[in-house]
Write a protein that holds these residues in place. Structure first.
Motif: not given
Lengths: 300, 300
Positions: B58-76, B289-298
């Protein structure tokens, strides 16, 4: 042979079961049974509570994080600098940040025999916000009935008194929270639309404007936030988040475009410190745009 | 003499009336009556529908407009570039922008005898989103029951099939929409937290993390979006939106800080054009940064 079908409708019940409070056709519906009597009573209460407020303005954005709270805080500041009595009603329960932006951190709402008493801050601005009830590290999960009750509580049971302006920070989205507000704020004078330059935000902002059109309210105009950046090092102007989405939206929806607030460290720094940029930096481009919007609200 | 009172609680009913679906204590409650049988049935359906997905994030942010969708799209995008089968589930019904960011504009969801069929896009990424049902100029007011039904529809009645990853774009806020998701995504592997540098956003993000802590899910880490800007003209680094809020949040909540995505015209330009920056600009800081997060998830 089974053929794939496009999904045309989604969980939308077209029949009427008189469950008005949960109906997606609420705003368009003209059936006389529409508003149950307990709702009428609450609306009457809201009318009484807000009866001595001269102008009521909603700040909407559709998408979250576009700068609704920033515009709300600075519009309140601009009007207060013109010696107007301003109350800010923060209905953004999930992200009650406007109280921080206006320096209300640490203050709390109180109640007396006449209802909830707004907190008082700089330039005489008064504030009603969930941020003045919750502790910072308190997590409150909002279930729909609670949210609806809280919305109504803030509309019906606050002792607003005589005010020149009520500026309402509306939550993101076009869900029932927004509809409740459009329903309950009596004699709404108009809305301010805030968007950011990117194309992906315009569809969401457009939906929010269309929702307001359904209730026939005035659109004072569109402000585009986060447009362009002037580098303090070399003076270069860079459009970090693209540009012009707000203008195109205004043209498409046939509403006025008021101006663009640039990305500017002074804008976010002043918000974080609890003093709106309009007060701390009255001569920057961002303040000019807010003042143009304030002019428009005062003269419409 | 009447004394002013601080408001301590607000519309929170402390008694149990077994109305679990609307109860604010749902997550903490251990009463055996907690989940009504129809809910159990739906959860069972969600378990079946998602049974062949190896990891769910799950990609969460609490506040709107912080970039959840941007991170979701790029993690995918990052995971798809590693030859993984990725499905994106967009639960952000009010602002379904992730489909635009991944180039799905104009595509539509379909249904066949096995349920809703995800749309297919670049690098084999599949997408389930309200943005693939609604027309762009269609306004849909979400009432809570509709939203709840739609959430469940997307969890229970989609033919997900065998996938390596499901990345869920979670709506802003900590309301029942988010709780429904935490309840219904079976065997959730963890969450990614997105925030922006400003102080006003951290309180909201913290509340979202605390909500996830209640269900005991892993936090893969925090990404700070929109930190700093390198001027292409003079090379100066300017912190337009202050800096460090994400790092302070991670320290305070004792979760890993993964990195900061700078303000960069290439980041927003690629989103608007429907190709994630990770694909178009794999070597920029944001992609690292996105690749570091992907590493961590993997590797977690």
């Amino acid at each position: 042979m089974e053929k794939e079908q496009r999904i045309e409708h989604f969980n939308v019940d077209l029949g009427c079961d008189l469950d008005c409070a949960n109906c997606e056709k609420y705003l368009e519906c003209n059936a006389p049974e529409k508003i149950p009597s307990y709702e009428r009573k609450r609306m009457q209460k809201a009318r009484e509570a807000m009866g001595k407020i001269k102008k009521k303005v909603l700040v909407i954005g559709g998408k979250g994080g576009v700068g609704k709270s920033l515009v709300t805080a600075n519009l309140a500041g601009a009007l207060a600098m013109r010696k107007k009595n301003v109350t800010v009603l923060d209905q953004s329960f999930d992200a009650p940040v406007v109280c921080h932006m206006l320096g209300f951190s640490g203050k709390k709402l109180t109640v007396d025999k006449d209802g909830i008493v707004p907190a008082k801050g700089l330039l005489g601005i008064q504030m009603v916000s969930m941020g003045l009830i919750l502790e910072e590290d308190e997590v409150l999960t909002w279930f729909h009935e609670m949210k609806r009750n809280a919305t109504e509580e803030f509309l019906c049971h606050v002792n607003y008194g005589e005010r020149d302006y009520l500026i309402v920070d509306v939550p993101a989205g076009t869900s029932s929270d927004t509809v409740n507000l459009l329903q309950y704020v009596p004699n709404l004078d108009g809305i301010v639309v805030v968007t950011v330059p990117s194309e992906v935000s315009q569809a969401v902002a457009m939906r929010a404007i269309m929702l307001c059109n359904k209730v026939g309210t005035t659109v004072f105009g569109v402000i585009e936030n986060m447009r362009g950046f002037n580098c303090p090092g070399c003076g270069n102007k860079v459009n970090i988040l693209q540009t012009g989405g707000g203008e195109r939206l205004a043209t498409k929806m046939n509403v006025p475009f008021i101006g663009a607030i640039p990305l500017d460290p002074r804008v976010s720094e002043s918000s974080d410190k609890g003093v709106p940029f309009i007060i701390k930096y009255p001569d920057i481009e961002a303040s000019r745009v807010i003042n143009d919007m304030a002019d428009r609200i005062e003269n419409t």
